[in-house]
Design a protein around this motif. Sequence first.
Motif, PDB file in Angstrom:
ATOM      1  N   ARG A 135       0.822  -1.216   0.000  1.00 57.36           N
ATOM      2  CA  ARG A 135       0.000   0.000   0.000  1.00 57.36           C
ATOM      3  C   ARG A 135       0.853   1.262   0.000  1.00 57.36           C
ATOM      4  O   ARG A 135       0.489   2.263  -0.603  1.00 57.36           O
ATOM      5  CB  ARG A 135      -0.918  -0.003   1.226  1.00 57.36           C
ATOM      6  N   ARG A 136       1.997   1.193   0.705  1.00 55.20           N
ATOM      7  CA  ARG A 136       2.852   2.368   0.852  1.00 55.20           C
ATOM      8  C   ARG A 136       4.312   1.938   0.644  1.00 55.20           C
ATOM      9  O   ARG A 136       5.048   1.768   1.617  1.00 55.20           O
ATOM     10  CB  ARG A 136       2.688   2.985   2.243  1.00 55.20           C
TER      11      ARG A 136
ATOM     12  N   PRO B 265       8.044   1.799   0.631  1.00 55.43           N
ATOM     13  CA  PRO B 265       9.073   2.688   1.163  1.00 55.43           C
ATOM     14  C   PRO B 265      10.212   2.887   0.174  1.00 55.43           C
ATOM     15  O   PRO B 265      10.393   2.087  -0.755  1.00 55.43           O
ATOM     16  CB  PRO B 265       9.560   1.953   2.410  1.00 55.43           C
TER      17      PRO B 265
ATOM     18  N   PRO C 282       7.228   9.633   4.134  1.00 53.27           N
ATOM     19  CA  PRO C 282       6.119   8.659   4.149  1.00 53.27           C
ATOM     20  C   PRO C 282       6.496   7.285   4.694  1.00 53.27           C
ATOM     21  O   PRO C 282       5.618   6.491   5.027  1.00 53.27           O
ATOM     22  CB  PRO C 282       5.721   8.566   2.669  1.00 53.27           C
ATOM     23  N   GLU C 283       7.794   6.974   4.779  1.00 52.83           N
ATOM     24  CA  GLU C 283       8.201   5.666   5.285  1.00 52.83           C
ATOM     25  C   GLU C 283       8.178   5.589   6.808  1.00 52.83           C
ATOM     26  O   GLU C 283       8.373   4.512   7.383  1.00 52.83           O
ATOM     27  CB  GLU C 283       9.601   5.307   4.773  1.00 52.83           C
TER      28      GLU C 283
ATOM     29  N   ASP D  24      -2.564   2.485   9.580  1.00 49.97           N
ATOM     30  CA  ASP D  24      -1.426   1.670   9.164  1.00 49.97           C
ATOM     31  C   ASP D  24      -0.101   2.424   9.298  1.00 49.97           C
ATOM     32  O   ASP D  24       0.958   1.840   9.110  1.00 49.97           O
ATOM     33  CB  ASP D  24      -1.600   1.148   7.733  1.00 49.97           C
ATOM     34  N   ARG D  25      -0.170   3.731   9.640  1.00 49.21           N
ATOM     35  CA  ARG D  25       1.062   4.469   9.938  1.00 49.21           C
ATOM     36  C   ARG D  25       1.150   4.845  11.414  1.00 49.21           C
ATOM     37  O   ARG D  25       2.228   5.252  11.871  1.00 49.21           O
ATOM     38  CB  ARG D  25       1.168   5.733   9.072  1.00 49.21           C
TER      39      ARG D  25
END
Length: 727
Positions: A164-165, A167, A411-412, A440-441
Motif C-alpha cells: 500500500r505504501r 518505502p 512517508p516511510e 497503518d502508519r
Amino acid sequence: MPRSLIVHENFLSRVKARDLPQGAPPTPGLAPHEMVALFRNQCLSRALDRTSRAMQKAGQGFYTIGSSGHEGMAAVAHALRPSDMAFLHYRDAAFQIARAAQLGQSIAWDMLLSFASSAEDPISGGRHKVLGSKALAIPPQTSTIASHLPKAVGAAYSLGLARRRPPEHRALPEDALVMASFGDASANHSTAQGAFNTAGWTAFQSVPLPLLFVCEDNGIGISTRTPRGWIEASFRARPGLRYFRANGLDMSETYAVAAEAAAYVRNRRKPAFLHLGTVRLYGHAGADLPTTYMSREEVETEEANDPLLHSVRLMEAAGALDPDDALAIYLETQERVDRVAAEAVTRPRLKTASDVMASLIPPARPCAPTNGPSADSRAAAFGSDLKAMAEPQPMSRLINWALTDLMLAHPEIVLMGEDVGRKGGVYGVTQKLQTRFGPDRVIDTLLDEQSILGLGIGMAHNGFLPIPEIQFLAYLHNAEDQIRGEAATLPFFSNGQYTNPMVLRIAGLGYQKGFGGHFHNDNSIAVLRDIPGLILACPSDGAEAAMMLRECVRLAREEQRLVVFLEPIALYPMRDLAEEKDGGWMRTYPDPSERLRFGEIGCHGEGRDLAIVTFGNGIYLSQQANFTLRENGVAARILDLRWLAPLPLEAMLRATQDCRAVLVVDECRRSAGGPAEALMTALAEAGRTRIARITAEDSFIATGPAYAATLPSAAGIAEAALALVRA
C-alpha cells in the motif's frame, strides 16, 4: 570415540551394507535430480559439522554448534524462494546451503571462513560464526532463545504495508513471505510465545501477515527433554495460525509439506506453523557429551535415524541414485571440505580493537532529497493548530507537531505502540496522529513490548523508518534484549550489510507526582548507555525536543543509526519555571527546517564561577537553582548535555574549561550507571580538581508526597553549588 566419528562410521558401514532405516516411500513432488541436489546439500552440511570440530580441536575454529540431524531444512529452503527473507535457527546450515544452490552459489568457502573467524568471512567479517548472507536474504542471527521471532513478525507485517505504501528503501518483493525457524525448546521462551501470539492476534483480525514459522523439533533442549507431543498439542489449534507437520528426516515429505505450507502463506497472506520432526546428533555442541545425561540406548536410537541414511533410502526407492553413488558423493564432499578448510584457516583474522569495532556504526545510505512538508500538506494536517504555533506551548504538544511534520516529510515513517493511535498516548503526545495519517502508519499494538520492538525492527528490514513507543522507561526492561541482542548487534555481526534504523521513543525518568514504584517513575538508563553503537538523546524543553527529534530521524534515515529518544515525562506538561503562571518553561514551535546536530550541547548563561552539567529534568531544576545562585553572587552557566550516549565529553570539557568549578547534576542513581560516572571521570582525567556531583539515591521512587525525596532538587542543587564555589 567421539559421537561425530561414530555417526560417520555408521553411515559408511550401513550404506555399504544396504542397511538403511525403514520408512515411508518417497512422497511425490521432487524430481530425481532435485533429490540428488538436496542430498548433496545435506552432505555438505554434515561435512562442515565434522570439519568444524576438527578445526576447533586444532585451535583453528571456535564454534561448533552444528546442524547434524537437521539436514531436512535443505528441503524447506527448496520449497521457498531465494527472495523470501529467512531468519534462521543456528542449526540451519543445510537451509543456507540449499538456498545458495538455488542461486548457483558455492557456499562452502564462505562458511568455512566463518568457522575460522576470518576477516574475509563475507557475512560477519570474522566477528562471529553465524549463518547469514545479504545475497540470500538471510540476516545473521546470534539468538539461542528465538529472540529473532518478534522481528520476523514485523518483517512479515511490512510486506502488506509495503504493497500500500512502498518505502524508498524497500528490500523485499511484493509477493515474498518471511520464514523464521527455531528449536522446540526455544518455543517455550516468552519471546517466542509473544511472537506466536502477536502473529495469531494479527491474523485473527484478517491483517495480512505472510509468515512461516518452522519449529525443528528434535525433542530436547541441551539436556531438558521436550515432552512427547508437546509442540503439536501447543500449536495444532492455535487461533490464527495454520498448523502443518512433516517428518524432517524424509526430504521428500518435508519438501511436499513445506511447499504446501509456503503456498498457503504466500497466497492467503496468513501465518502458518510448520512442525518438523528432527533428531539431534552429536549433542548440543562440540564440548557436549550427550551420554552424560542420556542413556547410550537413547543416543544410539537417535543416531540410527540419521536423516542422511533416510535420504539414501529415498533416492534408491525413487530411482534417483544408487547407494554406492550416494556414498561416493558423501566421501567426495568431506574430502572437498577438508581441502577448502585447510586454505580457509590461513586467511587473515581480526587483530585490533578498531578492526573489531569497524562495523559497530552502520554505513550511511543515499536518501532521496526532501524539502520538508509542503505548505498545503501542513495546512491539511494541522488545521487550527497552525495558528497555535505562534504561541508558546508545553513539550508534549511540540513533540506531537514535530512528529506530524516528520511524517509529512517522510512517508516511510511508521509509529507503533500501546495506545498511540485512538487514545493518542497516555500523555496525549501522539493525539490526532492516527486521524492525520491512518491506522497503518500509527499502529495501536497489543500490550507486549517485545512485539512492539520486534515490529519496528522487522519493518526496518523492509525499508520503513519505525518510531516505536515504549510507554514507560521501566517497561523497556521487559524487552530490552530486542534492542541489545537484536537491533544493536545486527550491523556488528553483518559487517554493516544489515541494519536496524529506527527511533525508539520512551517516556521516562522521575518527578511524576502521581506515580511511584519502578513502573512509572524510573530513573535507570544504564541498560541503554551500555549498548555499543546506540544513540541516546534526552531533551529538556519542547523546542529542543522538536529539533532533536528531527535530528534523530535524520540519523536513522540517512545514517541507519539505532536511536533512543528519551522524553522526560514530568516535563511534558511543564509550563512555569520561577512562579505559577509565568509560562517560563513553554516554547514556541521551531520551523520544520531547524534541528540540533548530534553531539551539540546547549549552554544557558556565561558565568565563570560555576558550570552545572546536566540533562533532562536537571536542566529545569538547575534553572530554578540558578535564581538562588544569582542572589548569592554566583555567576553560573548551565550546560545541557542532550546526548547521553555517546556522551559529548569533548564538547563538555571545552564548554567548562574557563569555569572555576563544575557541578554535575544527574537525576539517575548514584552507583547505577548514570552519566555522572563518566562525566566525573572525564573531568578528573582532564585535571579538573574543583568538581562535585549530585545524583539520585540508589533507590526506587516512592509515590505520594515523597515522590522526589530520593531525587535531586532545586534546593539541593543550589546548596551543593554554593558549597563547591565557596570551598
